[in-house]
Write a protein that holds these residues in place. Structure first.
Motif, PDB file in Angstrom:
ATOM      1  N   PHE A  81       0.820  -1.204   0.000  1.00 13.04           N
ATOM      2  CA  PHE A  81       0.000   0.000   0.000  1.00 13.04           C
ATOM      3  C   PHE A  81       0.857   1.258   0.000  1.00 13.04           C
ATOM      4  O   PHE A  81       0.659   2.165  -0.814  1.00 13.04           O
ATOM      5  N   VAL A 102      10.041   6.480 -11.266  1.00 11.66           N
ATOM      6  CA  VAL A 102       9.210   5.412 -10.714  1.00 11.66           C
ATOM      7  C   VAL A 102       9.501   4.099 -11.427  1.00 11.66           C
ATOM      8  O   VAL A 102       9.516   3.042 -10.794  1.00 11.66           O
ATOM      9  N   VAL A 103       9.760   4.164 -12.721  1.00 19.40           N
ATOM     10  CA  VAL A 103      10.099   2.933 -13.442  1.00 19.40           C
ATOM     11  C   VAL A 103      11.361   2.321 -12.840  1.00 19.40           C
ATOM     12  O   VAL A 103      11.416   1.122 -12.555  1.00 19.40           O
ATOM     13  N   LEU A 145       7.764   9.947 -14.046  1.00 19.57           N
ATOM     14  CA  LEU A 145       7.469   8.547 -14.340  1.00 19.57           C
ATOM     15  C   LEU A 145       8.751   7.724 -14.462  1.00 19.57           C
ATOM     16  O   LEU A 145       8.818   6.591 -14.003  1.00 19.57           O
ATOM     17  N   VAL A 195      10.390   0.764  -9.540  1.00 22.19           N
ATOM     18  CA  VAL A 195       9.648  -0.499  -9.617  1.00 22.19           C
ATOM     19  C   VAL A 195      10.580  -1.638  -9.991  1.00 22.19           C
ATOM     20  O   VAL A 195      10.494  -2.743  -9.439  1.00 22.19           O
ATOM     21  N   VAL A 246       4.623   9.857  -9.620  1.00 24.02           N
ATOM     22  CA  VAL A 246       4.169   9.944 -11.005  1.00 24.02           C
ATOM     23  C   VAL A 246       3.316  11.198 -11.197  1.00 24.02           C
ATOM     24  O   VAL A 246       3.429  11.895 -12.204  1.00 24.02           O
ATOM     25  N   GLU A 247       2.496  11.515 -10.199  1.00 20.62           N
ATOM     26  CA  GLU A 247       1.698  12.750 -10.270  1.00 20.62           C
ATOM     27  C   GLU A 247       2.602  13.966 -10.436  1.00 20.62           C
ATOM     28  O   GLU A 247       2.212  14.959 -11.030  1.00 20.62           O
ATOM     29  N   PHE A 294       4.725   5.746  -5.002  1.00 26.06           N
ATOM     30  CA  PHE A 294       5.068   5.755  -6.420  1.00 26.06           C
ATOM     31  C   PHE A 294       4.037   6.561  -7.208  1.00 26.06           C
ATOM     32  O   PHE A 294       4.382   7.338  -8.087  1.00 26.06           O
ATOM     33  N   GLN A 295       2.752   6.364  -6.871  1.00 26.24           N
ATOM     34  CA  GLN A 295       1.724   7.112  -7.600  1.00 26.24           C
ATOM     35  C   GLN A 295       1.912   8.616  -7.406  1.00 26.24           C
ATOM     36  O   GLN A 295       1.760   9.393  -8.340  1.00 26.24           O
ATOM     37  N   LYS A 345       4.038   1.689  -0.794  1.00 25.77           N
ATOM     38  CA  LYS A 345       4.814   1.875  -2.017  1.00 25.77           C
ATOM     39  C   LYS A 345       3.924   2.348  -3.151  1.00 25.77           C
ATOM     40  O   LYS A 345       4.300   3.218  -3.932  1.00 25.77           O
ATOM     41  N   PHE A 346       2.743   1.762  -3.225  1.00 20.78           N
ATOM     42  CA  PHE A 346       1.811   2.134  -4.285  1.00 20.78           C
ATOM     43  C   PHE A 346       1.511   3.630  -4.205  1.00 20.78           C
ATOM     44  O   PHE A 346       1.593   4.353  -5.202  1.00 20.78           O
ATOM     45  N   ILE A 347       1.191   4.090  -2.999  1.00 15.81           N
ATOM     46  CA  ILE A 347       0.848   5.504  -2.829  1.00 15.81           C
ATOM     47  C   ILE A 347       2.061   6.386  -3.122  1.00 15.81           C
ATOM     48  O   ILE A 347       1.965   7.399  -3.820  1.00 15.81           O
TER      49      ILE A 347
END
Lengths: 489, 498
Positions: free
Chosen positions: A397, A415-416, A412, A419, A407-408, A403-404, A399-401
């Motif tokens: 959770f 973030v690549v 990007l 990941v 990206v915002e 990274f998102q 990491k998802f937030i």
């Protein structure tokens, strides 16, 4: 009281109550330890006293949570400070309850050890709250000096002294860099107050651009050392390996988080106007840290070194959030920091209890743990999978937030990289899990149990890892609230 | 379907998760309790999946893409998230309903055949049911955050399932599988992050994301990421290399679920995240998909010709059959797509049957080399009948599930690119070659004395095989219920021709 310009200062000492409580408890613990023979008190009182002090400080932080003011223009008390105060106290509480047996048998001078832990926690929360460069620097040093000594307290372990020496020498150099960098910023802005610096840097600084960039480079290098970002990470594996395990855990948790609190304060506050000057530095640092931290971790044989490199890799993810600095990325960073601290503590406390039982710390020593202690194997597995960002655990959770949110901020590509790095990390975490589940135990195959406090701390932390993984809403809301304090509308 | 049926969809995920949780509380010694609980749980999953499939209304009003929609807000208006933010949202279209039914069918025999595991039965089922929960989640969730979460949940238990309970090169196979699938997730991660930011609605709600305007450039850039990411799980050539090794080393039930269901999750991801979210990108890249599909189909079939290990042969055969799925998707017309989804179901059923049978035999003989066997039909007649049935379904004999799926795909392919259609038919001929050759070698001719000690497969295996065989025949003889549900869902996708 007034400042030198004659302006009134807010001298409300109650704002500093948590840190005052921590300091007082530290003295109390040292005192109790010193006169333990005369007062007829055993070891057990020391951790109890420490935890009591930490709980009091945590309660005081929560009482002050609604405050939004500053102490004498030196320390801000707002949602951001409160976030870290609570986090640091909670980390120290969990750590002491989870490792008091280890400290009793493997640490020299437990009294001093607890006092140092309390003082460094106070230093860490001042790092989050400071609003003046000098206060911040003093807080950094309080934290660092406490930890230099704490690292050296390992009993009967020559690596401990070596680790402390490396840490203190390189840490001293880093502090010098930092202070030198701060003097450049003072020279450019003419003040040590965050607010004044922000104003000054917001204006025309083209005449002193060289000095500004030099100052920023020095600051980033200095804090890079403290946060163990590549290429300033060299001390980390040795210090982590040599230090007593609770200190290692503390280094990877509070010390790291405090550095990020400071970075956030600076880069979202006084240094934000100069974002074009420092953005690329942090981006380079973040990329190098993510890539190298993960690749080197692949080769480790010792669990403490593995966790050292894994924590370096995590620093890379966190640095990424600073690159596109905004309230959203700051919120993402705080969420991830919260999740990381919980997860990392889970793993470390499991390792501490494993060490208490076996006295071993190589990855191959974990062979067959699933048979000798399936519960501990489950805790380790959940913790490691969460560090790798696997689902139903808090790491996914956060990491998802994180990274998102990066990206915002239109990064990007970073973030690549992140990941990919995160996927590599799964490989070395799996190596540990493999040892636990695939092989027969090397030595005694008998089942063993944790101590009650071991069950308590790992149980609570495991529950937090799972519950926040499935329902992370409260964590994100608190983190977002704290991030909002950095960016007053 | 009404929104009340959404609770059934939710239960499809929660029942396996809850079962896994309950299993943790049962002591490992209580085998009877473990067997009873998993029997009850798998059966209820099957009933619920069947209920969802039957209740799905394919004729009624079709203003919404998903049926049985039910949503709970998880978090909103914080940080990057706007209104609706992350929701726990369930809903199915005809494709999801069909594949959920497939999962329900395969889970039952997979559970039955696993009861004979001696070491760590409880832990095996905990992991297996977490995997099943992940698969159901992917088919019924319509929020992208949770979709991806359950996608990863389905992959996570795989490592330990194979490495602990597997056979032959299990450590290698497990690690290779895990790392390749997780590497695939990198692409999906990236695409999801980019999609969320590009749409800019601050929500992971799939319906919003599907309806939102996305620039053509964006779609063309990010469609391949989804296709590659999900393609790894769907064993899309050339990203398939984990699949034969993984299947060969996995324990029976895991092979069944993995080849039967999990690979379909990959193809489903290409459909849902790729074609539904980015139809323009899909149209642009469809020819590439078709090339990849036909290469995979032929390469898989030719590789299978060379294999002597039964499981490896089935692994390559799966790559070949999944190639058909990608051909179907690449045709970009409704008949080809219907065929693709039918093929997912058909292949899922027959591969599950294959792996069940091979597992039942391997547990006794510890040998899977085809040249070592002959005349097995005399020694194990029931086993052989099921095996022959699965082979016939696999090579596309009319009346079996494979036929109906492949016919759709071939017609679609001939409409789009006649050459591809021709090559696809040729591949079907190669498939027939290796399957019939294996049957001739292993099942007929002189009985090999070495295997006179082998017994017929167990009662539970026979029961499981019967379930799968019945499903294969049902789909083969009466495919209408599936087609009625799949085709209308496909028409929703913009740009699809008839």
């Amino acid at each position: 009281m007034t400042d030198i310009m004659g302006n009134g200062l807010n001298m409300q000492y109650s704002l500093l109550l948590p840190e005052i409580l921590l300091g007082l408890t530290a003295f109390l613990v040292v005192f109790a330890d010193l006169f333990s023979a005369e007062l007829k008190i055993g070891y057990r009182l020391l951790p109890l006293l420490t935890v009591a002090g930490l709980v009091a400080a945590l309660a005081a932080s929560l009482i002050l949570a609604d405050q939004n003011s500053d102490f004498a223009m030196l320390v801000t008390v707002d949602a951001f400070t409160t976030f870290f105060r609570v986090l640091f106290c909670a980390v120290a509480i969990a750590l002491i309850i989870g490792s008091h047996e280890y400290i009793e048998s493997h640490v020299n001078h437990p009294g001093e050890f607890f006092a140092l832990l309390l003082l460094s926690t106070a230093g860490a929360s001042f790092m989050a709250g400071a609003r003046d460069l000098l206060t911040a620097y003093l807080a950094v040093e309080v934290l660092s000096f406490s930890l230099y000594i704490a690292v050296s307290l390992g009993r009967n372990d020559p690596r401990s002294g070596e680790a402390a020496l490396k840490y203190v020498l390189l840490g001293g150099v880093a502090s010098a860099f930092l202070l030198y960098g701060l003097s450049f910023i003072y020279g450019v802005a003419g003040s040590t107050q965050y607010a004044t610096i922000a104003e000054a840097l917001g204006g025309d600084v083209s005449a002193v651009r060289g000095e500004l960039v030099l100052g920023l480079v020095l600051i980033v290098a200095g804090l890079g050392f403290k946060a163990s970002a590549v290429p300033f990470h060299m001390w980390t594996p040795d210090a982590y390996e040599g230090a007593p395990i609770p200190v290692t855990a503390y280094l990877s948790a509070t010390s790291k988080a405090a550095t990020f609190a400071l970075l956030l304060r600076w880069f979202a506050g006084p240094l934000l106007p100069a974002i074009n000057e420092w953005q690329w530095m942090i981006a380079v640092l973040a990329t190098a840290t993510m890539v190298l931290g993960n690749l080197v971790a692949l080769q480790q044989r010792n669990i403490k070194r593995l966790l050292a490199y894994s924590s370096i890799a995590q620093v890379g993810f966190m640095l990424m959030a600073l690159v596109g600095m905004s309230q959203i990325t700051a919120g993402g960073l705080l969420v991830h920091l919260g999740g990381y601290l919980i997860t990392n503590l889970t793993v470390f406390i499991a390792v501490i209890h494993f060490y208490n039982r076996t006295g071993k710390e190589q990855i191959s020593d974990f062979k067959g743990l699933a048979q000798t202690n399936p519960y501990l194997a489950l805790v380790m597995t959940a913790g490691l999978f969460s560090l790798a960002g696997m689902p139903l655990l808090v790491g996914f959770f956060t990491k998802f937030i994180l990274f998102q949110s990066v990206v915002e901020a239109d990064f990007l590509w970073l973030v690549v990289v992140a990941v990919v790095a995160s996927t590599i990390s799964l490989f070395y975490y799996l190596q540990v899990i493999k040892q636990m589940y695939l092989y027969q135990p090397d030595g005694d195959p008998a089942r063993w149990r944790l101590t009650p406090t071991g069950y308590l701390t790992t149980g609570v932390l495991l529950a937090a890892v799972v519950v926040l993984g499935v329902w992370g809403t409260p964590l994100y809301e608190v983190a977002d609230h704290a991030a909002a304090a950095l960016f007053p509308a | 379907m009404t929104s009340n049926d959404g609770y059934v969809l939710l239960a499809l995920m929660l029942v396996p998760l809850g079962t896994a949780g309950l299993l943790m509380l049962i002591p490992s010694k209580e085998r009877a309790a473990i067997v009873g609980l998993t029997a009850l749980s798998s059966l209820s999953m099957f009933v619920m999946a069947l209920y969802v499939f039957c209740r799905y209304s394919f004729s009624g009003d079709s203003d919404s893409m998903f049926q049985g929609t039910l949503a709970w807000t998880w978090m909103e208006n914080v940080g990057v998230l706007g209104d609706k933010g992350i929701q726990l949202k369930v809903g199915v279209d005809g494709i999801g309903a069909s594949l959920a039914l497939l999962t329900g069918i395969v889970t039952v025999p997979a559970t039955w055949v696993s009861w004979k595991i001696q070491n760590g039965l409880k832990d095996f089922f905990i992991l297996l049911y977490i995997l099943v929960a992940g698969v159901f989640g992917v088919f019924v969730l319509t929020d992208l955050f949770f979709w991806f979460l359950f996608y990863e949940v389905a992959l996570l238990p795989m490592y330990l399932l194979i490495a602990v309970w597997g056979s032959t090169r299990k450590e290698y196979g497990a690690m290779k599988l895990m790392m390749m699938l997780m590497a695939g997730s990198i692409f999906i991660f990236t695409a999801i992050f980019a999609l969320f930011t590009h749409v800019g609605a601050g929500t992971f709600d799939m319906e919003v994301l599907i309806d939102a305007q996305k620039t053509e450039g964006f779609q063309k850039t990010f469609f391949p990421l989804v296709a590659i990411g999900c393609g790894v799980l769907g064993a899309m050539f050339p990203l398939h290399s984990w699949s034969p090794d993984g299947h060969a080393s996995a324990p029976t039930a895991v092979s069944m679920l993995h080849a039967g269901v999990l690979m379909k999750v990959g193809a489903f991801g290409v459909l849902r995240l790729g074609f539904q979210m980015m139809p323009d990108g899909g149209a642009y890249w469809a020819p590439a998909l078709i090339v990849v599909g036909i290469v995979a189909a032929m390469y898989g079939a030719i590789s299978a010709l060379k294999q002597t290990d039964m499981k490896l042969m089935m692994g390559f055969s799966s790559v070949s059959h999944m190639g058909y799925v990608f051909i179907g998707l690449g045709t970009f017309n409704s008949i080809g797509w219907t065929g693709a989804v039918l093929q997912m179901t058909a292949h899922g059923l027959m591969t599950a049957l294959f792996f069940l049978l091979i597992g039942g035999m391997y547990d006794q003989s510890h040998n899977r080399e085809i040249p070592n066997f002959s005349g097995m039909a005399k020694q194990m007649p029931i086993w052989s009948v099921f095996f022959i049935l699965a082979s016939l379904a696999s090579l596309g004999l009319p009346g079996m599930s494979g036929f109906i799926a492949e016919v759709h795909i071939f017609i679609g392919a001939f409409r789009a690119y006649p050459v591809v259609g021709g090559l696809a038919v040729l591949t079907a001929a190669i498939t027939a070659t290796y399957l019939l050759r294996m049957l001739a070698q292993a099942f007929f001719g002189e009985m090999n004395e070495r295997w006179t000690g082998l017994h017929e497969i167990t009662v539970m295996e026979r029961a499981g095989a019967t379930v799968l065989a019945a499903a294969i025949l049902t789909l083969g003889l009466w495919p209408t219920p599936w087609i009625d549900r799949i085709t209308p869902s496909i028409i929703h996708i913009p740009g699809v021709t008839l």
